[in-house]
Design an enzyme around this catalytic site. Sequence first.
Site: not given
Ligand code: TGC
Length: 411
Positions: A140-141, A143, A264, A268, A365, A391, A411
């Site tokens: 997902l992520t 650069p 997303f 979760n 400690i 995450e 945001f």
């Molecule tokens: P927005 O972009 O406007 O929303 C898009 C759609 O997503 C829905 N949504 C969710 N659905 C389920 N669970 C959630 N927690 C959700 N958060 C958002 C939202 O309702 C919308 O749906 P729809 O149907 O209306 O299109 O996003 P937002 O404004 O809601 O959220 C912005 C923000 C900053 C919270 C979001 O972009 C976010 O959470 N950013 C952080 C992303 C993150 O955690 N990235 C790190 C990923 S880690 C990784 O990829 C590596 S995995 C580990 C590894 O491989 O080692």
Amino acid sequence: MTDADVTAPRIDAVFDFDALLTDDEREWQQRARRFAQERILPVIEDDFERKHFRRELVRELGELGFLGMHLTGYGCAGAGAVSYGLVCLELEAADSGWRTFVSVQGSLAMSAIHKYGSEEQKQRWLPGMAKGELIGCFALTEPQGGSDPAAMTTTARRDGDEWVLDGAKRWIGLASLADVAVVWARVAEPAEAGDASTESGPSTRSGTTVRGFLVPTSTPGFTATPIDGKLSMRASVQCDVDLDEVRVPADAMLPGASGLSGPFGCLNEARYGIVWGAMGAARSCLESALARSTEREVFGRPIGRNQLIQAKLADMFVEVEKGILLALHLGRLKERGALTPAQISVGKLNSVREALEIAHQARAILAGDGITNAFPVMRHAANLESVRTYEGTDEIHQLVLGRALTGLNAF
Ligand code: TGC
């Protein structure tokens, strides 16, 4: 009261936490604790030092039922959310890298296929992944930054019976070891998405939406390069992924996910595992500091007799207990299908932030010895810096909560 009158209880016995669990949950926890103690702890300092991921343990994790354990069918254990959380806690008490492995495999890659895949996709991938015969990753992520997946630039375009993927991903756990990558990419909608299930959520950029693709990593054009120079999570693997005209068949698209709610939904699951896991690392740090406080003598007495040390230990203990009880509460909500993303943000933010603070206090400690690998504390602290960022960073979760509280979107 003399020292002899005081019996130090096991940390997790103080609130009789076991009494809040079912027999089945305790059994999962014990199984994970045994695995962590027997298979991870004896080798982890060396693996961390040598940047070695011990791939042979993956099948053992599968045999124990830990991979995709909260999913049902397709060889998965169908365990409850609390059982899964307890396994995360015990694995991360040994090392965040191993909890991360279970999260990436089970909560991200397998969950994506389980939630959004066709029956054929599930049959093809999930049984082997549950056994640990196949490894998955979750791409997902990108650069330019992980916090804003809506800015995704990786694309998938339709060419006859194929999808062609182009782009780059970063910090992708396990990618160089994986057999299959769940790749999230932007496609034109809806005509080119070409799929009956595109009850697409709103597009995330004008005229496009985000879709998931199952890409065998042997596909020409898919390259995963481990990221070197990490001072954190050294016993696990995170990669840069390059997608250069990667061609997959039309049925490689996950039919059930359209828009960012797809990835997303998987985040979760992984964030929920972190709520528990980070408390495992915190417990390990507290145990190290506690043991040291009764053994180490300075100024002619155990350091644990000093009020300043006791105050630190008490604060660490309070946060471990609160964090684990919060994790249990979230787990019970999840089992009822009532857990919300904002509640998960509370847990992820709290667990990782407090675990880091506990690691820092434990290091203090332990004094000078605390910076060595005679103790797990610096390794946990270093690992938790990654966990704090992936995450969803602290700041992202604060803003999710800020939005939930105010109704205003920052945001
Ligand atoms: P927005 O972009 O406007 O929303 C898009 C759609 O997503 C829905 N949504 C969710 N659905 C389920 N669970 C959630 N927690 C959700 N958060 C958002 C939202 O309702 C919308 O749906 P729809 O149907 O209306 O299109 O996003 P937002 O404004 O809601 O959220 C912005 C923000 C900053 C919270 C979001 O972009 C976010 O959470 N950013 C952080 C992303 C993150 O955690 N990235 C790190 C990923 S880690 C990784 O990829 C590596 S995995 C580990 C590894 O491989 O080692």
